[in-house]
Design an enzyme around this catalytic site. Sequence first.
Site, PDB file in Angstrom:
ATOM      1  N   SER A  42     -19.261  27.152  33.895  1.00 49.96           N
ATOM      2  CA  SER A  42     -18.709  27.157  35.257  1.00 49.96           C
ATOM      3  C   SER A  42     -17.222  27.478  35.217  1.00 49.96           C
ATOM      4  O   SER A  42     -16.717  28.277  36.019  1.00 49.96           O
ATOM      5  CB  SER A  42     -18.944  25.796  35.938  1.00 49.96           C
ATOM      6  OG  SER A  42     -17.967  25.523  36.913  1.00 49.96           O
TER       7      SER A  42
ATOM      8  N   GLU B 269     -26.663  11.404  38.079  1.00 46.87           N
ATOM      9  CA  GLU B 269     -26.920  12.854  38.068  1.00 46.87           C
ATOM     10  C   GLU B 269     -28.414  13.154  38.007  1.00 46.87           C
ATOM     11  O   GLU B 269     -28.831  14.256  37.651  1.00 46.87           O
ATOM     12  CB  GLU B 269     -26.176  13.488  36.890  1.00 46.87           C
ATOM     13  CG  GLU B 269     -24.673  13.284  36.946  1.00 46.87           C
ATOM     14  CD  GLU B 269     -23.913  14.309  37.797  1.00 46.87           C
ATOM     15  OE1 GLU B 269     -24.253  15.493  37.768  1.00 46.87           O
ATOM     16  OE2 GLU B 269     -22.962  13.899  38.514  1.00 46.87           O
TER      17      GLU B 269
ATOM     18  N   HIS C 168     -24.433  17.031  30.713  1.00 53.71           N
ATOM     19  CA  HIS C 168     -25.663  16.289  31.026  1.00 53.71           C
ATOM     20  C   HIS C 168     -26.473  16.162  29.731  1.00 53.71           C
ATOM     21  O   HIS C 168     -26.395  17.043  28.870  1.00 53.71           O
ATOM     22  CB  HIS C 168     -26.542  17.058  32.038  1.00 53.71           C
ATOM     23  CG  HIS C 168     -26.015  17.081  33.433  1.00 53.71           C
ATOM     24  ND1 HIS C 168     -26.028  18.207  34.220  1.00 53.71           N
ATOM     25  CD2 HIS C 168     -25.499  16.099  34.210  1.00 53.71           C
ATOM     26  CE1 HIS C 168     -25.527  17.940  35.407  1.00 53.71           C
ATOM     27  NE2 HIS C 168     -25.187  16.663  35.438  1.00 53.71           N
TER      28      HIS C 168
ATOM     29  N   CYS D 169     -32.369  22.972  34.116  1.00 55.82           N
ATOM     30  CA  CYS D 169     -31.564  22.563  35.283  1.00 55.82           C
ATOM     31  C   CYS D 169     -32.253  22.969  36.575  1.00 55.82           C
ATOM     32  O   CYS D 169     -32.096  22.327  37.602  1.00 55.82           O
ATOM     33  CB  CYS D 169     -30.202  23.246  35.284  1.00 55.82           C
ATOM     34  SG  CYS D 169     -29.189  22.913  33.864  1.00 55.82           S
TER      35      CYS D 169
HETATM   36  O1  SUG Z   1     -23.296  20.334  38.101  1.00 54.35           O
HETATM   37  N1  SUG Z   1     -22.741  23.791  37.954  1.00 54.35           N
HETATM   38  C1  SUG Z   1     -23.667  22.686  37.856  1.00 54.35           C
HETATM   39  C2  SUG Z   1     -24.678  22.953  36.776  1.00 54.35           C
HETATM   40  C3  SUG Z   1     -25.766  21.915  36.755  1.00 54.35           C
HETATM   41  C4  SUG Z   1     -26.638  22.004  35.560  1.00 54.35           C
HETATM   42  N2  SUG Z   1     -27.667  21.033  35.625  1.00 54.35           N
HETATM   43  C5  SUG Z   1     -28.204  20.412  34.573  1.00 54.35           C
HETATM   44  N3  SUG Z   1     -27.684  20.455  33.389  1.00 54.35           N
HETATM   45  N4  SUG Z   1     -29.252  19.684  34.784  1.00 54.35           N
HETATM   46  C6  SUG Z   1     -22.904  21.382  37.578  1.00 54.35           C
HETATM   47  O2  SUG Z   1     -21.932  21.427  36.816  1.00 54.35           O
HETATM   48  C7  SUG Z   1     -20.959  25.094  38.980  1.00 54.35           C
HETATM   49  C8  SUG Z   1     -20.629  25.610  40.361  1.00 54.35           C
HETATM   50  C9  SUG Z   1     -19.460  26.558  40.368  1.00 54.35           C
HETATM   51  O3  SUG Z   1     -18.590  26.446  39.499  1.00 54.35           O
HETATM   52  O4  SUG Z   1     -19.459  27.436  41.259  1.00 54.35           O
HETATM   53  C10 SUG Z   1     -21.928  23.917  39.003  1.00 54.35           C
HETATM   54  O5  SUG Z   1     -21.924  23.140  39.937  1.00 54.35           O
END
Ligand code: SUG
Length: 448
Positions: free
Chosen positions: A28, A174, A250, A370
């Site tokens: 991200s 989460e 996570h 995810c």
């Molecule tokens: O919460 N990314 C999510 C990714 C979630 C992954 N889920 C699991 N591992 N189960 C988070 O970090 C990035 C959004 C942005 O940067 O635009 C984001 O929310």
Amino acid sequence: MKSYEVNFDGLVGPTHNYGGLSYGNVASQSNSQQGSNPREAARQGLAKMKALMEMGFQQGVLAPQERPDVAALRSLGFSGSDAEVIRRAAKEAMPLLVASCSASSMWVANAATVSPSADTADGRVHFTAANLNCKYHRSIEHPTTSRMLGAMFSDERHFAHHAALPAVAQFGDEGAANHTRFCRDYGEAGVEFFVYGRSAFDSRYPAPQKYPARQTLEASQAVARLHGLSDDGVVYAQQNPAVIDQGVFHNDVISVGNGEVLFYHEDAFLETGAVLAQLQAKLAGKGGNFQAICVPRSAVAVEDAVRSYLFNSQLLSRADGSMLLVVPEECRNNERVWAYLNQLTGQGPVKEVKVFDLKQSMQNGGGPACLRLRVALKESELAAVNQGVIMTASLYDTLVQWVDRHYRDRLGEADLADPQLLDECRTALDELTRILKLGSVYPFQRQP
Ligand code: SUG
């Protein structure tokens, strides 16, 4: 009675973009501000759903949320018409507008924690929506998530829903990303495995130094209590704080479990020996034979696991009892990970590896695991689910056409300031609720 694991995949929303919103999530942060392709993102997710359905797995779909979240912006003081709210936020506080536009609800492993009926005191399937309060853009998901889950699993004889835990960091939750369940058969009582990053009320537990630990022990314990789980069916483990500091935000970025199998990295947990011994003993108490597959750091470094998302895979049971591992393309692109996977299928329960291109989601740190919420259901419970959200060949075709009609193929930060995007999203989602037979789950459909 037959029972199943049903994977409900999050459908990527029309505002999918790279906002750089998740400190501690390496992808991200490193892809922040890149242009996104919402149409391709949604199609990639749908292609995975279709492929798994065609392989004989039970597949469902979870709808995206209304974004930009105008109500959230109003609660932060932006006023006027919806278009004015968006224009003002763009002018005065662009980061807040970006956060209110995130399509992050696609990562439905974070939507809720689910306990199957065989594990719970009242014999119903229990859901607790995750408060996701570590990140503002995710903390605004749970009210709509709760309405959505209520519309999908509405039969109170079979399903019980709990509101998200108190919205403070001490109860950071989460959802299923930090929860795995072991069992002999999906319909039989199993062992629920809760992995937390820190304790909020007991300073004796270590904590990461750099990145946040999103899940607390106390949140996991509260969920287990709400669901009516018994002590002999629960194991808690602390995630290794050192791997959180390397980008494992996570537990599903460093381990995955299914049936009687835990597939994990050597550095995933603290006190690994004791944790495995508890899982083994408690699953034996349920008639199961626990099997742990440890990936040594000498074969795959934590950094390779984070980059490739090897453990953010779906470990699925096939009809013949063997297992399939669904991994993202990034695993094939990593020499060490691919070499490891090639030898894995030659021995043990995992007999096949299937690769999917999920790049649009991966660039925000969201892999195959995810994107899905697992719900173990008995046949009678599956029959009680809103059938509008169960994937079929014709629903797949309808959803692809819907995506092609409504989604843009490029989206950059400047586009988020365009009030027209809100209208496009609302039109699309209004139609989607009819396709999936969800009723009025979105705030814009519920305004007087
Ligand atoms: O919460 N990314 C999510 C990714 C979630 C992954 N889920 C699991 N591992 N189960 C988070 O970090 C990035 C959004 C942005 O940067 O635009 C984001 O929310």
